[in-house]
Design a protein around this motif. Structure first.
Motif, PDB file in Angstrom:
ATOM      1  N   ILE A 250     -69.464  34.836  -6.983  1.00 54.99           N
ATOM      2  CA  ILE A 250     -69.005  33.750  -6.124  1.00 54.99           C
ATOM      3  C   ILE A 250     -69.240  32.460  -6.890  1.00 54.99           C
ATOM      4  N   LEU A 251     -68.154  31.803  -7.276  1.00 54.25           N
ATOM      5  CA  LEU A 251     -68.231  30.578  -8.062  1.00 54.25           C
ATOM      6  C   LEU A 251     -67.989  29.375  -7.157  1.00 54.25           C
ATOM      7  N   ILE A 252     -69.012  28.544  -7.006  1.00 54.26           N
ATOM      8  CA  ILE A 252     -68.929  27.346  -6.177  1.00 54.26           C
ATOM      9  C   ILE A 252     -68.657  26.154  -7.093  1.00 54.26           C
ATOM     10  N   THR A 253     -67.559  25.453  -6.850  1.00 55.20           N
ATOM     11  CA  THR A 253     -67.190  24.361  -7.739  1.00 55.20           C
ATOM     12  C   THR A 253     -66.222  23.403  -7.036  1.00 55.20           C
ATOM     13  N   HIS A 254     -66.066  22.215  -7.607  1.00 55.12           N
ATOM     14  CA  HIS A 254     -65.048  21.279  -7.124  1.00 55.12           C
ATOM     15  C   HIS A 254     -63.831  21.301  -8.035  1.00 55.12           C
ATOM     16  N   ASP A 255     -63.899  22.088  -9.111  1.00 55.11           N
ATOM     17  CA  ASP A 255     -62.885  22.079 -10.163  1.00 55.11           C
ATOM     18  C   ASP A 255     -61.890  23.227  -9.984  1.00 55.11           C
ATOM     19  N   LEU A 256     -60.698  22.912  -9.503  1.00 55.76           N
ATOM     20  CA  LEU A 256     -59.679  23.942  -9.313  1.00 55.76           C
ATOM     21  C   LEU A 256     -59.192  24.522 -10.644  1.00 55.76           C
ATOM     22  N   GLY A 257     -59.299  23.731 -11.702  1.00 57.42           N
ATOM     23  CA  GLY A 257     -58.906  24.228 -13.015  1.00 57.42           C
ATOM     24  C   GLY A 257     -59.787  25.393 -13.442  1.00 57.42           C
ATOM     25  N   VAL A 258     -61.099  25.276 -13.205  1.00 57.40           N
ATOM     26  CA  VAL A 258     -62.042  26.354 -13.527  1.00 57.40           C
ATOM     27  C   VAL A 258     -61.772  27.571 -12.651  1.00 57.40           C
ATOM     28  N   VAL A 259     -61.546  27.334 -11.375  1.00 64.23           N
ATOM     29  CA  VAL A 259     -61.283  28.425 -10.432  1.00 64.23           C
ATOM     30  C   VAL A 259     -60.048  29.218 -10.851  1.00 64.23           C
TER      31      VAL A 259
ATOM     32  N   ILE B 206     -78.438  32.362 -17.067  1.00 60.96           N
ATOM     33  CA  ILE B 206     -77.514  33.482 -16.850  1.00 60.96           C
ATOM     34  C   ILE B 206     -78.187  34.800 -17.231  1.00 60.96           C
ATOM     35  N   ALA B 207     -78.939  34.782 -18.338  1.00 56.57           N
ATOM     36  CA  ALA B 207     -79.661  35.990 -18.764  1.00 56.57           C
ATOM     37  C   ALA B 207     -80.676  36.413 -17.710  1.00 56.57           C
ATOM     38  N   ILE B 208     -81.384  35.440 -17.115  1.00 52.09           N
ATOM     39  CA  ILE B 208     -82.365  35.745 -16.072  1.00 52.09           C
ATOM     40  C   ILE B 208     -81.665  36.303 -14.831  1.00 52.09           C
ATOM     41  N   ALA B 209     -80.506  35.733 -14.502  1.00 52.35           N
ATOM     42  CA  ALA B 209     -79.744  36.221 -13.344  1.00 52.35           C
ATOM     43  C   ALA B 209     -79.313  37.673 -13.540  1.00 52.35           C
ATOM     44  N   LEU B 210     -79.066  38.057 -14.789  1.00 47.12           N
ATOM     45  CA  LEU B 210     -78.602  39.411 -15.089  1.00 47.12           C
ATOM     46  C   LEU B 210     -79.735  40.389 -15.393  1.00 47.12           C
ATOM     47  N   LEU B 211     -80.974  39.892 -15.407  1.00 47.39           N
ATOM     48  CA  LEU B 211     -82.119  40.709 -15.817  1.00 47.39           C
ATOM     49  C   LEU B 211     -82.219  42.025 -15.058  1.00 47.39           C
ATOM     50  N   LEU B 212     -82.023  41.954 -13.737  1.00 44.11           N
ATOM     51  CA  LEU B 212     -82.249  43.113 -12.886  1.00 44.11           C
ATOM     52  C   LEU B 212     -80.949  43.806 -12.485  1.00 44.11           C
ATOM     53  N   ASP B 213     -79.882  43.521 -13.248  1.00 43.52           N
ATOM     54  CA  ASP B 213     -78.575  44.140 -13.013  1.00 43.52           C
ATOM     55  C   ASP B 213     -78.126  43.991 -11.565  1.00 43.52           C
ATOM     56  N   PRO B 214     -77.973  42.744 -11.083  1.00 48.73           N
ATOM     57  CA  PRO B 214     -77.575  42.533  -9.684  1.00 48.73           C
ATOM     58  C   PRO B 214     -76.129  42.946  -9.432  1.00 48.73           C
ATOM     59  N   GLU B 215     -75.822  43.168  -8.172  1.00 47.38           N
ATOM     60  CA  GLU B 215     -74.459  43.494  -7.779  1.00 47.38           C
ATOM     61  C   GLU B 215     -73.634  42.234  -7.525  1.00 47.38           C
ATOM     62  N   LEU B 216     -74.327  41.110  -7.270  1.00 45.61           N
ATOM     63  CA  LEU B 216     -73.648  39.860  -6.931  1.00 45.61           C
ATOM     64  C   LEU B 216     -74.364  38.678  -7.563  1.00 45.61           C
ATOM     65  N   ILE B 217     -73.589  37.775  -8.169  1.00 45.47           N
ATOM     66  CA  ILE B 217     -74.119  36.511  -8.672  1.00 45.47           C
ATOM     67  C   ILE B 217     -73.419  35.365  -7.954  1.00 45.47           C
ATOM     68  N   ILE B 218     -74.202  34.428  -7.439  1.00 42.34           N
ATOM     69  CA  ILE B 218     -73.663  33.210  -6.825  1.00 42.34           C
ATOM     70  C   ILE B 218     -73.938  32.073  -7.794  1.00 42.34           C
ATOM     71  N   ALA B 219     -72.888  31.476  -8.320  1.00 41.90           N
ATOM     72  CA  ALA B 219     -73.020  30.401  -9.309  1.00 41.90           C
ATOM     73  C   ALA B 219     -72.619  29.074  -8.663  1.00 41.90           C
TER      74      ALA B 219
END
Length: 330
Positions: free
Chosen positions: A208-217, A164-177
């Motif tokens: 954008i959170l990709i998951t099978h878990d509706l509870g998390v969503v 997560i820290a690496i994903a945020l390193l360059l201050d992106p506008e969008l994260i796809i998890a």
């Protein structure tokens, strides 16, 4: 203007004997700082959607048609050199397994510093300083010490925090998890999700959170797309979809949640399995598993209709919606 606008995206795989459709004309928008969930069973097309948005599809998969407008720029048409400048820099992806993402022969510090120096004109000292700050931001204890460690020396939860820290390193506008907590213990999953939500809100990053878990969503996102056999079958505000699902498949996913079953009773499940891409049923792809299926469902692919704040592709809902309109007109 939306941060991300996907229009009629179709992805196909050229197999030895035939070409199959993995994504079938999907369309959606994501605003700046908005959090969107994509849910469905394995094989629904969730991860393919994520890889397509990053333009990371490899043969035999390819984008057959459609547009992916990111900041007004169609990334489907971009050169690989231009796309490399966008990946990591403006949009980043968090994958399921941190041990696959992290290079096992490089220290955490080397991987973070090299990422920064590849995209920014920084000295090594400056890059190391930023890396330590990002590790501290994701609550890594003793970040200076972790910079010198290798991935195998850290716990699964610690590795995912570093991703997560690496994903945020360059201050992106969008994260796809993409299923970011699959490889973690249940007790750690909630901590990682809470951290990701906090960081996206504080940095105003789209998610954008990709998951099978509706509870998390239900806890993480503002809007949700429900996918089945490569199509979006229901889309709308997360609260609306969780509290009043319109599509029988969405209803089945919610009924299958453990908290929907009384203690001591067998868990509910949707009968059957997700169809293979080589054997998508005629008509509505969900019809063989649907208790409400009619002859129309078995013959005709349903169109997407508006039902309140939700868009849903279902003949049954279409008929009910039509009846309600007729009563109002009368």
């Amino acid at each position: 203007m939306s941060l991300l606008s996907v229009r009629d995206l179709t992805v196909k795989f050229a197999m030895r004997s035939e070409t199959v459709t993995a994504l079938d004309q999907i369309s959606f928008d994501l605003g700046k700082g908005e959090r969107l969930g994509i849910v469905g069973e394995s094989g629904a097309g969730k991860s393919i959607t994520g890889f397509s948005l990053m333009n990371l599809l490899s043969r035999p998969g390819y984008i057959d048609k459609g547009k992916i407008l990111f900041g007004g720029e169609d990334i489907v048409q971009l050169s690989e050199a231009r796309m490399r400048n966008i990946r990591g820099n403006r949009m980043a992806m968090i994958f399921q397994d941190p041990m696959v993402t992290l290079n096992p022969v490089l220290t955490i510090g080397q991987q973070m510093v090299e990422t920064l120096m590849a995209h920014r004109k920084l000295s090594r000292v400056e890059a190391e300083h930023i890396s330590v700050l990002k590790l501290r931001e994701v609550y890594i204890p003793s970040p200076e010490e972790r910079m010198g460690q290798y991935p195998h020396e850290l716990s699964g939860g610690m590795r995912q925090r570093i991703i997560i820290a690496i994903a945020l390193l360059l201050d992106p506008e969008l994260i796809i998890a993409d299923e970011p907590t699959t490889a973690l213990d249940v007790t750690i999953q909630a901590d990682i999700m809470e951290l990701l939500l906090e960081l996206c809100q504080s940095n105003k990053v789209g998610l954008i959170l990709i998951t099978h878990d509706l509870g998390v969503v239900s806890q993480m996102t503002e809007r949700t797309l429900v996918m089945y056999a490569g199509r979006i079958i229901e889309a709308g505000p997360t609260r609306e979809i969780i509290n009043d699902p319109q599509h029988p498949y969405t209803q089945g996913l919610i009924n299958a949640l453990p908290q929907q079953t009384l203690p001591g009773h067998r868990l509910k499940q949707i009968p059957g399995n997700m169809p293979s891409l080589t054997a998508i049923p005629q008509g509505c792809p969900f019809n063989p598993r649907c208790e409400y299926a009619t002859d129309v469902c078995r013959r005709v692919l349903p169109e997407t209709v508006h039902f309140g704040q939700v868009e849903v592709a279902c003949h049954e809902v279409s008929r009910l919606h039509g009846s309600a309109n007729e009563e109002q007109s009368a």
